[in-house]
Design a protein around this motif. Structure first.
Motif, PDB file in Angstrom:
ATOM      1  N   VAL A  42       8.373  -8.073   5.495  1.00 21.75           N
ATOM      2  CA  VAL A  42       8.314  -9.389   6.126  1.00 21.75           C
ATOM      3  C   VAL A  42       8.580  -9.189   7.611  1.00 21.75           C
ATOM      4  O   VAL A  42       9.663  -8.746   8.009  1.00 21.75           O
ATOM      5  CB  VAL A  42       9.361 -10.366   5.541  1.00 21.75           C
ATOM      6  N   THR A  43       7.590  -9.464   8.428  1.00 23.16           N
ATOM      7  CA  THR A  43       7.763  -9.377   9.881  1.00 23.16           C
ATOM      8  C   THR A  43       8.280 -10.711  10.394  1.00 23.16           C
ATOM      9  O   THR A  43       7.668 -11.757  10.153  1.00 23.16           O
ATOM     10  CB  THR A  43       6.432  -9.036  10.576  1.00 23.16           C
ATOM     11  N   PHE A  44       9.414 -10.672  11.072  1.00 20.67           N
ATOM     12  CA  PHE A  44      10.081 -11.885  11.553  1.00 20.67           C
ATOM     13  C   PHE A  44      10.132 -11.875  13.066  1.00 20.67           C
ATOM     14  O   PHE A  44      10.706 -10.984  13.664  1.00 20.67           O
ATOM     15  CB  PHE A  44      11.498 -11.952  10.975  1.00 20.67           C
ATOM     16  N   TRP A  45       9.506 -12.884  13.670  1.00 20.30           N
ATOM     17  CA  TRP A  45       9.592 -13.059  15.119  1.00 20.30           C
ATOM     18  C   TRP A  45      10.744 -14.003  15.419  1.00 20.30           C
ATOM     19  O   TRP A  45      10.712 -15.180  15.062  1.00 20.30           O
ATOM     20  CB  TRP A  45       8.303 -13.645  15.669  1.00 20.30           C
ATOM     21  N   GLU A  61      18.380  -9.005   8.697  1.00 21.44           N
ATOM     22  CA  GLU A  61      18.416  -7.765   7.926  1.00 21.44           C
ATOM     23  C   GLU A  61      19.284  -7.897   6.677  1.00 21.44           C
ATOM     24  O   GLU A  61      19.137  -7.130   5.729  1.00 21.44           O
ATOM     25  CB  GLU A  61      18.885  -6.618   8.819  1.00 21.44           C
ATOM     26  N   GLY A  62      20.181  -8.894   6.669  1.00 18.44           N
ATOM     27  CA  GLY A  62      20.991  -9.138   5.476  1.00 18.44           C
ATOM     28  C   GLY A  62      20.156  -9.565   4.274  1.00 18.44           C
ATOM     29  O   GLY A  62      20.595  -9.426   3.129  1.00 18.44           O
ATOM     30  N   PHE A  63      18.963 -10.077   4.534  1.00 17.47           N
ATOM     31  CA  PHE A  63      18.058 -10.451   3.442  1.00 17.47           C
ATOM     32  C   PHE A  63      17.722  -9.242   2.579  1.00 17.47           C
ATOM     33  O   PHE A  63      17.494  -9.362   1.371  1.00 17.47           O
ATOM     34  CB  PHE A  63      16.781 -11.052   4.050  1.00 17.47           C
ATOM     35  N   GLN A  64      17.693  -8.074   3.190  1.00 20.21           N
ATOM     36  CA  GLN A  64      17.350  -6.844   2.469  1.00 20.21           C
ATOM     37  C   GLN A  64      18.388  -6.483   1.419  1.00 20.21           C
ATOM     38  O   GLN A  64      18.075  -5.810   0.436  1.00 20.21           O
ATOM     39  CB  GLN A  64      17.187  -5.685   3.459  1.00 20.21           C
ATOM     40  N   LYS A  65      19.634  -6.922   1.614  1.00 20.43           N
ATOM     41  CA  LYS A  65      20.673  -6.638   0.620  1.00 20.43           C
ATOM     42  C   LYS A  65      20.400  -7.398  -0.672  1.00 20.43           C
ATOM     43  O   LYS A  65      20.706  -6.921  -1.764  1.00 20.43           O
ATOM     44  CB  LYS A  65      22.046  -6.998   1.184  1.00 20.43           C
ATOM     45  N   GLU A  66      19.832  -8.603  -0.530  1.00 19.99           N
ATOM     46  CA  GLU A  66      19.506  -9.399  -1.712  1.00 19.99           C
ATOM     47  C   GLU A  66      18.188  -8.951  -2.333  1.00 19.99           C
ATOM     48  O   GLU A  66      17.976  -9.121  -3.538  1.00 19.99           O
ATOM     49  CB  GLU A  66      19.416 -10.882  -1.335  1.00 19.99           C
ATOM     50  N   VAL A  70      12.373  -5.194  -0.150  1.00 22.11           N
ATOM     51  CA  VAL A  70      11.720  -5.868   0.978  1.00 22.11           C
ATOM     52  C   VAL A  70      12.290  -5.315   2.280  1.00 22.11           C
ATOM     53  O   VAL A  70      13.509  -5.233   2.454  1.00 22.11           O
ATOM     54  CB  VAL A  70      11.926  -7.392   0.933  1.00 22.11           C
ATOM     55  N   HIS A  71      11.422  -4.929   3.183  1.00 20.35           N
ATOM     56  CA  HIS A  71      11.838  -4.492   4.519  1.00 20.35           C
ATOM     57  C   HIS A  71      11.584  -5.627   5.506  1.00 20.35           C
ATOM     58  O   HIS A  71      10.469  -6.163   5.569  1.00 20.35           O
ATOM     59  CB  HIS A  71      11.066  -3.256   4.961  1.00 20.35           C
ATOM     60  N   VAL A  72      12.615  -6.019   6.249  1.00 16.84           N
ATOM     61  CA  VAL A  72      12.464  -7.033   7.290  1.00 16.84           C
ATOM     62  C   VAL A  72      12.200  -6.330   8.614  1.00 16.84           C
ATOM     63  O   VAL A  72      13.050  -5.591   9.116  1.00 16.84           O
ATOM     64  CB  VAL A  72      13.707  -7.935   7.400  1.00 16.84           C
ATOM     65  N   ALA A  73      11.020  -6.541   9.159  1.00 20.17           N
ATOM     66  CA  ALA A  73      10.666  -5.988  10.472  1.00 20.17           C
ATOM     67  C   ALA A  73      11.028  -7.035  11.520  1.00 20.17           C
ATOM     68  O   ALA A  73      10.290  -8.001  11.733  1.00 20.17           O
ATOM     69  CB  ALA A  73       9.185  -5.644  10.531  1.00 20.17           C
ATOM     70  N   ALA A 328      10.723 -16.694   0.482  1.00 19.03           N
ATOM     71  CA  ALA A 328      12.102 -16.359   0.128  1.00 19.03           C
ATOM     72  C   ALA A 328      12.943 -16.106   1.373  1.00 19.03           C
ATOM     73  O   ALA A 328      14.124 -16.462   1.421  1.00 19.03           O
ATOM     74  CB  ALA A 328      12.124 -15.133  -0.786  1.00 19.03           C
ATOM     75  N   PHE A 329      12.328 -15.489   2.387  1.00 19.46           N
ATOM     76  CA  PHE A 329      13.051 -15.206   3.626  1.00 19.46           C
ATOM     77  C   PHE A 329      13.407 -16.508   4.344  1.00 19.46           C
ATOM     78  O   PHE A 329      14.518 -16.660   4.865  1.00 19.46           O
ATOM     79  CB  PHE A 329      12.200 -14.316   4.527  1.00 19.46           C
ATOM     80  N   VAL A 330      12.494 -17.470   4.381  1.00 19.35           N
ATOM     81  CA  VAL A 330      12.776 -18.766   4.996  1.00 19.35           C
ATOM     82  C   VAL A 330      13.899 -19.468   4.245  1.00 19.35           C
ATOM     83  O   VAL A 330      14.808 -20.049   4.856  1.00 19.35           O
ATOM     84  CB  VAL A 330      11.505 -19.642   5.030  1.00 19.35           C
ATOM     85  N   LYS A 331      13.853 -19.413   2.917  1.00 19.43           N
ATOM     86  CA  LYS A 331      14.925 -20.010   2.111  1.00 19.43           C
ATOM     87  C   LYS A 331      16.279 -19.403   2.479  1.00 19.43           C
ATOM     88  O   LYS A 331      17.273 -20.118   2.662  1.00 19.43           O
ATOM     89  CB  LYS A 331      14.637 -19.798   0.627  1.00 19.43           C
ATOM     90  N   TYR A 332      16.309 -18.092   2.610  1.00 19.81           N
ATOM     91  CA  TYR A 332      17.546 -17.388   2.950  1.00 19.81           C
ATOM     92  C   TYR A 332      18.026 -17.757   4.352  1.00 19.81           C
ATOM     93  O   TYR A 332      19.199 -18.102   4.562  1.00 19.81           O
ATOM     94  CB  TYR A 332      17.308 -15.883   2.840  1.00 19.81           C
ATOM     95  N   MET A 333      17.128 -17.715   5.339  1.00 15.43           N
ATOM     96  CA  MET A 333      17.525 -17.933   6.729  1.00 15.43           C
ATOM     97  C   MET A 333      17.898 -19.388   7.027  1.00 15.43           C
ATOM     98  O   MET A 333      18.582 -19.667   8.015  1.00 15.43           O
ATOM     99  CB  MET A 333      16.409 -17.480   7.673  1.00 15.43           C
ATOM    100  N   SER A 334      17.446 -20.316   6.182  1.00 13.77           N
ATOM    101  CA  SER A 334      17.816 -21.719   6.376  1.00 13.77           C
ATOM    102  C   SER A 334      18.900 -22.163   5.397  1.00 13.77           C
ATOM    103  O   SER A 334      19.225 -23.350   5.311  1.00 13.77           O
ATOM    104  CB  SER A 334      16.590 -22.626   6.224  1.00 13.77           C
ATOM    105  N   SER A 335      19.468 -21.201   4.671  1.00  8.75           N
ATOM    106  CA  SER A 335      20.490 -21.519   3.676  1.00  8.75           C
ATOM    107  C   SER A 335      21.794 -21.948   4.337  1.00  8.75           C
ATOM    108  O   SER A 335      22.048 -21.672   5.515  1.00  8.75           O
ATOM    109  CB  SER A 335      20.756 -20.297   2.786  1.00  8.75           C
TER     110      SER A 335
END
Length: 426
Positions: A42-45, A61-66, A70-73, A328-335
Protein backbone atom coordinates in the motif's frame (compact mmCIF):
# COMPACT_ATOMS: atom_id res chain seq x y z
CA UNK A 1 -28.74 30.66 9.38
CA UNK A 2 -26.16 29.33 6.95
CA UNK A 3 -24.17 27.55 9.66
CA UNK A 4 -27.27 26.01 11.21
CA UNK A 5 -28.41 24.60 7.88
CA UNK A 6 -24.98 23.19 7.16
CA UNK A 7 -24.83 21.55 10.58
CA UNK A 8 -28.19 19.87 9.96
CA UNK A 9 -27.04 18.63 6.57
CA UNK A 10 -23.82 17.29 8.06
CA UNK A 11 -25.79 15.37 10.70
CA UNK A 12 -27.89 13.82 7.96
CA UNK A 13 -24.74 12.88 6.08
CA UNK A 14 -23.40 11.01 9.11
CA UNK A 15 -26.58 8.98 9.25
CA UNK A 16 -26.21 8.24 5.54
CA UNK A 17 -22.62 7.15 6.06
CA UNK A 18 -23.62 4.78 8.82
CA UNK A 19 -26.21 3.12 6.57
CA UNK A 20 -23.79 2.89 3.66
CA UNK A 21 -21.03 1.39 5.76
CA UNK A 22 -23.35 -1.36 6.96
CA UNK A 23 -23.51 -2.75 3.40
CA UNK A 24 -21.63 -5.92 2.54
CA UNK A 25 -18.52 -6.44 0.44
CA UNK A 26 -15.25 -4.55 0.18
CA UNK A 27 -15.59 -3.72 -3.49
CA UNK A 28 -11.86 -4.32 -3.85
CA UNK A 29 -9.49 -6.68 -5.57
CA UNK A 30 -5.83 -7.46 -5.03
CA UNK A 31 -4.37 -7.71 -1.56
CA UNK A 32 -4.92 -11.45 -1.35
CA UNK A 33 -7.92 -13.61 -2.09
CA UNK A 34 -11.33 -12.17 -1.24
CA UNK A 35 -11.84 -12.55 2.49
CA UNK A 36 -8.32 -13.91 2.97
CA UNK A 37 -5.23 -12.45 4.57
CA UNK A 38 -4.18 -9.07 3.21
CA UNK A 39 -0.90 -8.88 1.34
CA UNK A 40 1.02 -6.74 -1.14
CA UNK A 41 1.99 -3.08 -0.97
CA UNK A 42 0.00 0.00 0.00
CA UNK A 43 1.63 3.23 -1.14
CA UNK A 44 0.64 6.09 1.17
CA UNK A 45 1.16 9.72 0.26
CA UNK A 46 1.36 11.73 3.46
CA UNK A 47 1.04 15.52 3.10
CA UNK A 48 1.91 16.41 6.70
CA UNK A 49 4.52 19.04 7.52
CA UNK A 50 8.06 18.64 8.85
CA UNK A 51 6.96 18.71 12.50
CA UNK A 52 4.37 15.98 11.89
CA UNK A 53 5.76 13.59 9.30
CA UNK A 54 7.85 11.41 11.64
CA UNK A 55 4.73 10.67 13.69
CA UNK A 56 2.63 9.90 10.63
CA UNK A 57 5.29 7.64 9.20
CA UNK A 58 5.47 5.64 12.44
CA UNK A 59 1.68 5.37 12.62
CA UNK A 60 1.42 4.30 8.99
CA UNK A 61 4.07 1.64 9.42
CA UNK A 62 2.22 0.37 12.49
CA UNK A 63 -0.38 -1.03 10.10
CA UNK A 64 2.18 -3.66 9.13
CA UNK A 65 2.12 -5.10 12.65
CA UNK A 66 -1.57 -5.92 12.22
CA UNK A 67 -1.06 -7.13 8.63
CA UNK A 68 2.47 -8.54 8.38
CA UNK A 69 2.09 -9.50 4.71
CA UNK A 70 1.32 -5.90 3.73
CA UNK A 71 4.17 -3.45 3.12
CA UNK A 72 3.34 0.24 3.60
CA UNK A 73 5.38 2.37 1.20
CA UNK A 74 5.36 5.71 2.99
CA UNK A 75 5.99 8.83 0.89
CA UNK A 76 5.93 12.34 2.33
CA UNK A 77 4.71 14.74 -0.36
CA UNK A 78 5.00 18.48 0.39
CA UNK A 79 1.57 20.07 0.68
CA UNK A 80 2.30 22.65 -2.02
CA UNK A 81 3.11 19.93 -4.57
CA UNK A 82 0.58 17.26 -3.62
CA UNK A 83 -2.52 18.40 -5.50
CA UNK A 84 -0.86 18.74 -8.90
CA UNK A 85 1.31 15.67 -8.36
CA UNK A 86 -1.70 13.47 -7.62
CA UNK A 87 -3.65 14.78 -10.61
CA UNK A 88 -0.69 14.17 -12.91
CA UNK A 89 -0.23 10.63 -11.62
CA UNK A 90 -3.91 9.68 -11.46
CA UNK A 91 -4.69 11.17 -14.87
CA UNK A 92 -1.63 9.80 -16.63
CA UNK A 93 -2.85 6.85 -18.64
CA UNK A 94 -2.78 3.76 -16.42
CA UNK A 95 -2.29 5.83 -13.25
CA UNK A 96 1.24 4.54 -12.74
CA UNK A 97 2.88 6.41 -9.89
CA UNK A 98 -0.36 7.29 -8.12
CA UNK A 99 -0.66 6.26 -4.45
CA UNK A 100 -3.14 3.74 -3.14
CA UNK A 101 -4.07 6.08 -0.27
CA UNK A 102 -3.56 9.80 0.10
CA UNK A 103 -3.91 12.19 3.02
CA UNK A 104 -6.11 14.67 1.20
CA UNK A 105 -6.89 18.27 2.10
CA UNK A 106 -10.63 18.66 2.70
CA UNK A 107 -10.87 21.12 -0.21
CA UNK A 108 -9.51 18.55 -2.70
CA UNK A 109 -11.91 15.66 -2.22
CA UNK A 110 -14.80 16.97 -4.34
CA UNK A 111 -12.39 18.03 -7.09
CA UNK A 112 -10.63 14.65 -7.25
CA UNK A 113 -13.96 12.79 -7.07
CA UNK A 114 -15.40 14.90 -9.88
CA UNK A 115 -12.43 13.90 -12.05
CA UNK A 116 -13.07 10.21 -11.31
CA UNK A 117 -9.78 9.75 -9.45
CA UNK A 118 -11.21 8.53 -6.11
CA UNK A 119 -12.87 5.24 -5.22
CA UNK A 120 -16.29 5.54 -3.54
CA UNK A 121 -15.99 4.15 -0.02
CA UNK A 122 -19.66 3.42 0.66
CA UNK A 123 -20.08 -0.22 1.61
CA UNK A 124 -16.34 -0.81 2.08
CA UNK A 125 -14.40 -1.56 5.29
CA UNK A 126 -12.77 1.88 4.99
CA UNK A 127 -15.82 3.50 6.58
CA UNK A 128 -15.77 2.05 10.06
CA UNK A 129 -18.04 3.15 12.93
CA UNK A 130 -19.22 6.17 10.95
CA UNK A 131 -21.69 7.20 13.65
CA UNK A 132 -18.65 8.18 15.72
CA UNK A 133 -17.58 10.95 13.32
CA UNK A 134 -18.16 14.58 14.23
CA UNK A 135 -21.06 15.75 12.03
CA UNK A 136 -19.10 18.78 10.81
CA UNK A 137 -16.20 16.57 9.69
CA UNK A 138 -18.33 14.63 7.23
CA UNK A 139 -19.32 17.31 4.72
CA UNK A 140 -16.03 17.40 2.83
CA UNK A 141 -16.05 13.62 2.28
CA UNK A 142 -19.27 13.60 0.25
CA UNK A 143 -19.81 14.45 -3.42
CA UNK A 144 -22.97 13.87 -5.47
CA UNK A 145 -24.40 11.53 -2.84
CA UNK A 146 -21.35 9.29 -2.46
CA UNK A 147 -18.57 9.12 0.11
CA UNK A 148 -15.04 9.51 -1.22
CA UNK A 149 -12.96 9.85 1.96
CA UNK A 150 -12.79 9.14 5.68
CA UNK A 151 -12.35 12.14 8.02
CA UNK A 152 -8.99 11.97 9.79
CA UNK A 153 -8.16 15.42 11.23
CA UNK A 154 -10.33 18.49 11.70
CA UNK A 155 -9.00 21.98 12.32
CA UNK A 156 -9.56 25.70 12.08
CA UNK A 157 -7.58 28.89 12.56
CA UNK A 158 -6.99 30.74 15.82
CA UNK A 159 -4.91 33.62 17.14
CA UNK A 160 -1.53 32.51 18.50
CA UNK A 161 -0.04 35.14 20.79
CA UNK A 162 3.06 35.76 22.86
CA UNK A 163 1.75 36.25 26.40
CA UNK A 164 4.85 38.09 27.63
CA UNK A 165 4.86 40.59 24.77
CA UNK A 166 1.22 41.49 25.32
CA UNK A 167 1.74 41.73 29.07
CA UNK A 168 4.82 43.94 28.60
CA UNK A 169 2.82 46.17 26.28
CA UNK A 170 -0.05 46.31 28.72
CA UNK A 171 -2.67 45.28 26.17
CA UNK A 172 -5.31 42.56 26.36
CA UNK A 173 -5.74 39.84 23.78
CA UNK A 174 -7.67 41.57 20.96
CA UNK A 175 -11.18 40.35 20.26
CA UNK A 176 -11.46 42.21 16.96
CA UNK A 177 -9.07 43.28 14.22
CA UNK A 178 -9.95 46.87 15.09
CA UNK A 179 -8.74 46.29 18.67
CA UNK A 180 -5.58 44.67 17.31
CA UNK A 181 -4.86 47.67 15.12
CA UNK A 182 -5.43 50.06 18.00
CA UNK A 183 -3.00 48.15 20.24
CA UNK A 184 -0.26 47.86 17.62
CA UNK A 185 1.49 51.16 18.35
CA UNK A 186 1.73 50.38 22.07
CA UNK A 187 3.08 46.88 21.34
CA UNK A 188 5.77 48.32 19.06
CA UNK A 189 6.73 51.07 21.49
CA UNK A 190 6.93 48.84 24.56
CA UNK A 191 8.42 45.66 23.05
CA UNK A 192 9.80 46.46 19.60
CA UNK A 193 7.62 43.71 18.10
CA UNK A 194 5.10 44.13 15.30
CA UNK A 195 1.60 43.30 16.46
CA UNK A 196 0.62 40.74 13.78
CA UNK A 197 2.07 38.63 11.01
CA UNK A 198 -0.53 38.73 8.24
CA UNK A 199 -0.36 35.84 5.79
CA UNK A 200 -0.51 37.58 2.41
CA UNK A 201 0.59 34.57 0.39
CA UNK A 202 -2.24 32.16 1.16
CA UNK A 203 -5.91 33.09 0.50
CA UNK A 204 -7.11 30.58 3.10
CA UNK A 205 -5.93 33.15 5.66
CA UNK A 206 -8.19 35.76 4.05
CA UNK A 207 -11.32 33.90 5.08
CA UNK A 208 -11.42 35.07 8.74
CA UNK A 209 -11.45 38.66 7.45
CA UNK A 210 -14.23 37.80 5.00
CA UNK A 211 -16.28 35.86 7.56
CA UNK A 212 -15.62 38.62 10.08
CA UNK A 213 -17.52 41.00 7.84
CA UNK A 214 -20.40 38.57 7.47
CA UNK A 215 -19.37 37.53 3.96
CA UNK A 216 -18.47 34.36 2.10
CA UNK A 217 -16.95 33.35 -1.23
CA UNK A 218 -20.14 31.94 -2.71
CA UNK A 219 -23.60 30.90 -1.62
CA UNK A 220 -23.54 27.34 -2.95
CA UNK A 221 -27.12 26.58 -1.92
CA UNK A 222 -28.48 29.37 -4.12
CA UNK A 223 -25.64 29.37 -6.68
CA UNK A 224 -24.67 32.98 -6.12
CA UNK A 225 -21.26 34.64 -6.09
CA UNK A 226 -21.06 36.74 -2.93
CA UNK A 227 -17.36 37.59 -2.54
CA UNK A 228 -17.77 40.95 -4.29
CA UNK A 229 -20.54 42.31 -2.10
CA UNK A 230 -20.00 44.98 0.58
CA UNK A 231 -18.61 42.42 3.06
CA UNK A 232 -15.93 41.36 0.59
CA UNK A 233 -14.86 44.96 0.03
CA UNK A 234 -14.62 45.54 3.79
CA UNK A 235 -12.49 42.40 4.19
CA UNK A 236 -9.96 43.62 1.62
CA UNK A 237 -9.99 47.03 3.28
CA UNK A 238 -9.18 45.48 6.68
CA UNK A 239 -6.01 43.72 5.49
CA UNK A 240 -4.92 46.85 3.61
CA UNK A 241 -5.34 49.05 6.69
CA UNK A 242 -3.52 46.62 9.00
CA UNK A 243 -0.45 46.61 6.75
CA UNK A 244 -0.49 50.31 5.85
CA UNK A 245 -0.76 51.30 9.53
CA UNK A 246 2.18 48.98 10.32
CA UNK A 247 -0.01 46.99 12.70
CA UNK A 248 0.92 43.96 10.62
CA UNK A 249 3.85 42.74 8.57
CA UNK A 250 3.24 40.57 5.53
CA UNK A 251 5.17 38.61 2.92
CA UNK A 252 3.92 37.45 -0.46
CA UNK A 253 6.49 34.62 -0.68
CA UNK A 254 6.86 31.82 1.88
CA UNK A 255 4.40 33.05 4.47
CA UNK A 256 4.17 29.70 6.26
CA UNK A 257 7.84 29.55 7.18
CA UNK A 258 8.27 33.30 7.64
CA UNK A 259 5.26 33.61 9.91
CA UNK A 260 6.34 30.71 12.08
CA UNK A 261 9.88 32.05 12.32
CA UNK A 262 8.68 35.54 13.27
CA UNK A 263 6.44 34.09 15.98
CA UNK A 264 9.16 31.77 17.30
CA UNK A 265 11.73 34.57 17.37
CA UNK A 266 9.39 37.03 19.08
CA UNK A 267 9.56 39.64 16.31
CA UNK A 268 5.76 39.55 16.08
CA UNK A 269 3.37 39.34 19.01
CA UNK A 270 0.56 37.51 17.23
CA UNK A 271 -0.22 35.34 14.22
CA UNK A 272 -3.32 33.61 12.88
CA UNK A 273 -2.42 29.92 12.66
CA UNK A 274 -3.72 26.41 13.19
CA UNK A 275 -3.08 23.43 15.48
CA UNK A 276 -0.60 21.94 13.00
CA UNK A 277 1.90 24.65 14.03
CA UNK A 278 1.60 24.30 17.80
CA UNK A 279 4.67 22.09 18.19
CA UNK A 280 6.61 24.12 15.63
CA UNK A 281 5.90 27.37 17.47
CA UNK A 282 6.86 25.93 20.84
CA UNK A 283 10.26 24.96 19.42
CA UNK A 284 11.22 28.64 19.17
CA UNK A 285 13.22 30.73 21.62
CA UNK A 286 10.19 32.91 22.40
CA UNK A 287 8.44 29.84 23.79
CA UNK A 288 11.16 28.10 25.76
CA UNK A 289 8.53 28.43 28.44
CA UNK A 290 5.80 26.56 26.58
CA UNK A 291 3.20 28.29 28.70
CA UNK A 292 4.09 31.57 26.99
CA UNK A 293 2.17 30.52 23.88
CA UNK A 294 -1.42 31.67 24.14
CA UNK A 295 -4.28 30.67 21.86
CA UNK A 296 -7.47 32.68 21.43
CA UNK A 297 -10.30 32.92 18.90
CA UNK A 298 -9.49 34.63 15.63
CA UNK A 299 -10.34 38.33 16.04
CA UNK A 300 -13.69 39.34 14.64
CA UNK A 301 -14.53 41.91 12.04
CA UNK A 302 -17.20 44.58 12.13
CA UNK A 303 -20.14 42.17 12.19
CA UNK A 304 -19.00 38.62 13.02
CA UNK A 305 -16.25 36.30 14.20
CA UNK A 306 -15.33 33.15 12.38
CA UNK A 307 -12.59 31.01 10.95
CA UNK A 308 -12.76 28.44 8.14
CA UNK A 309 -13.13 24.75 8.82
CA UNK A 310 -10.16 22.81 7.56
CA UNK A 311 -8.68 19.40 8.04
CA UNK A 312 -7.56 16.23 6.34
CA UNK A 313 -9.34 13.22 4.91
CA UNK A 314 -8.06 9.83 3.77
CA UNK A 315 -8.96 8.92 0.21
CA UNK A 316 -8.32 5.86 -1.98
CA UNK A 317 -7.19 6.10 -5.60
CA UNK A 318 -9.82 4.59 -7.89
CA UNK A 319 -7.14 2.80 -9.94
CA UNK A 320 -5.45 1.13 -6.99
CA UNK A 321 -4.35 -2.44 -7.69
CA UNK A 322 -4.71 -3.30 -4.00
CA UNK A 323 -8.10 -1.92 -2.99
CA UNK A 324 -8.74 -4.39 -0.16
CA UNK A 325 -5.53 -3.46 1.61
CA UNK A 326 -6.09 0.23 0.84
CA UNK A 327 -9.55 0.13 2.44
CA UNK A 328 -8.12 -1.60 5.51
CA UNK A 329 -5.35 0.99 5.74
CA UNK A 330 -7.87 3.87 5.69
CA UNK A 331 -9.88 2.12 8.40
CA UNK A 332 -6.74 1.81 10.52
CA UNK A 333 -5.48 5.38 9.96
CA UNK A 334 -8.89 6.90 10.76
CA UNK A 335 -9.46 4.67 13.79
CA UNK A 336 -10.00 6.05 17.26
CA UNK A 337 -6.70 4.57 18.48
CA UNK A 338 -4.61 6.21 15.76
CA UNK A 339 -6.43 9.50 16.26
CA UNK A 340 -5.69 9.35 19.99
CA UNK A 341 -2.00 8.88 19.24
CA UNK A 342 -2.03 11.74 16.73
CA UNK A 343 -3.61 14.03 19.31
CA UNK A 344 -1.18 12.95 22.01
CA UNK A 345 1.93 13.52 19.90
CA UNK A 346 0.89 16.46 17.71
CA UNK A 347 -2.10 18.11 19.45
CA UNK A 348 -4.14 17.71 16.26
CA UNK A 349 -7.90 17.47 16.60
CA UNK A 350 -9.59 14.10 16.02
CA UNK A 351 -12.72 13.63 13.92
CA UNK A 352 -14.22 11.00 16.22
CA UNK A 353 -16.51 11.92 19.10
CA UNK A 354 -15.28 9.02 21.24
CA UNK A 355 -11.69 10.28 21.20
CA UNK A 356 -12.71 13.53 22.91
CA UNK A 357 -13.92 11.43 25.86
CA UNK A 358 -10.44 10.01 26.40
CA UNK A 359 -8.96 11.48 29.65
CA UNK A 360 -5.60 12.25 28.02
CA UNK A 361 -7.28 14.07 25.13
CA UNK A 362 -9.42 16.04 27.56
CA UNK A 363 -6.25 17.21 29.32
CA UNK A 364 -4.66 18.44 26.09
CA UNK A 365 -4.80 22.22 26.45
CA UNK A 366 -4.82 22.92 22.71
CA UNK A 367 -7.64 20.46 22.08
CA UNK A 368 -9.53 22.13 24.91
CA UNK A 369 -9.39 25.40 23.02
CA UNK A 370 -9.62 24.26 19.41
CA UNK A 371 -12.61 21.92 19.84
CA UNK A 372 -15.01 24.81 20.65
CA UNK A 373 -13.37 26.80 17.85
CA UNK A 374 -14.01 23.95 15.42
CA UNK A 375 -17.62 23.75 16.57
CA UNK A 376 -18.04 27.41 15.55
CA UNK A 377 -15.98 27.24 12.36
CA UNK A 378 -17.55 28.08 9.03
CA UNK A 379 -17.80 25.23 6.53
CA UNK A 380 -16.64 26.10 3.06
CA UNK A 381 -18.60 25.18 -0.08
CA UNK A 382 -17.76 21.53 -0.74
CA UNK A 383 -17.99 21.85 -4.52
CA UNK A 384 -15.67 20.51 -7.21
CA UNK A 385 -14.44 24.04 -7.92
CA UNK A 386 -13.92 24.85 -4.24
CA UNK A 387 -10.14 24.68 -4.34
CA UNK A 388 -10.06 26.79 -7.50
CA UNK A 389 -11.79 29.65 -5.69
CA UNK A 390 -8.57 30.48 -3.88
CA UNK A 391 -6.33 31.49 -6.80
CA UNK A 392 -8.30 34.64 -7.74
CA UNK A 393 -8.30 35.62 -4.06
CA UNK A 394 -4.55 35.16 -3.88
CA UNK A 395 -3.94 37.38 -6.90
CA UNK A 396 -6.13 40.19 -5.60
CA UNK A 397 -4.81 39.97 -2.03
CA UNK A 398 -1.33 40.60 -3.40
CA UNK A 399 -2.57 43.54 -5.44
CA UNK A 400 -4.31 45.13 -2.46
CA UNK A 401 -1.34 44.63 -0.14
CA UNK A 402 1.08 46.11 -2.70
CA UNK A 403 -1.20 49.01 -3.64
CA UNK A 404 -1.86 47.76 -7.17
CA UNK A 405 -5.64 47.55 -6.58
CA UNK A 406 -8.19 49.14 -4.29
CA UNK A 407 -10.40 46.93 -2.11
CA UNK A 408 -13.33 47.69 -4.43
CA UNK A 409 -11.36 46.71 -7.53
CA UNK A 410 -10.08 43.55 -5.88
CA UNK A 411 -13.52 42.36 -4.76
CA UNK A 412 -14.97 42.97 -8.24
CA UNK A 413 -12.09 41.15 -9.93
CA UNK A 414 -12.54 38.09 -7.70
CA UNK A 415 -16.29 38.07 -8.32
CA UNK A 416 -15.77 38.29 -12.08
CA UNK A 417 -13.27 35.41 -11.95
CA UNK A 418 -15.72 33.28 -9.95
CA UNK A 419 -18.50 33.82 -12.49
CA UNK A 420 -16.23 32.66 -15.29
CA UNK A 421 -15.32 29.58 -13.27
CA UNK A 422 -18.85 28.82 -12.07
CA UNK A 423 -20.90 29.10 -15.25
CA UNK A 424 -24.27 28.51 -13.60
CA UNK A 425 -23.73 30.98 -10.73
CA UNK A 426 -25.14 34.51 -10.74
Amino acid sequence: MRRGIRGTLATALVAGLALAASGCGSGGDGGGAAGGELSGTVTFWDTSNDAEKATYRKLAEGFQKEHPKVHVAYVNVPFGDANAKFKNAAGGGDGAGAPDVMRTDVAWVADFANLGYLAPLDGTPALDDTGDYLPQAVGSTRFHGKTYAAPQVIDTLALFYNKKLLEDAGVPVPKTFAELGAAARKIKAKTGATALYLRGDDPYWFLPYLYGEGGDMVDAAHKKVTVDNAAGVRAFRTIKQLVESKAAVTDATDGQENQLKALKDGTVAMAVDGPWDIEGARAGKAFQDKGNLGVAPVPGGSTAQGAPQGGWDLSVYAGSKNLRAAYAFVKYMSSAQVQRETTDKLSLLPTRTSVYNDPAVKRNEMVAFFKPAVDRAVQRPWIAEGNSLFEPLKVQMNKVLTGAATPEQAAKAVGDAYRKLLKDYT
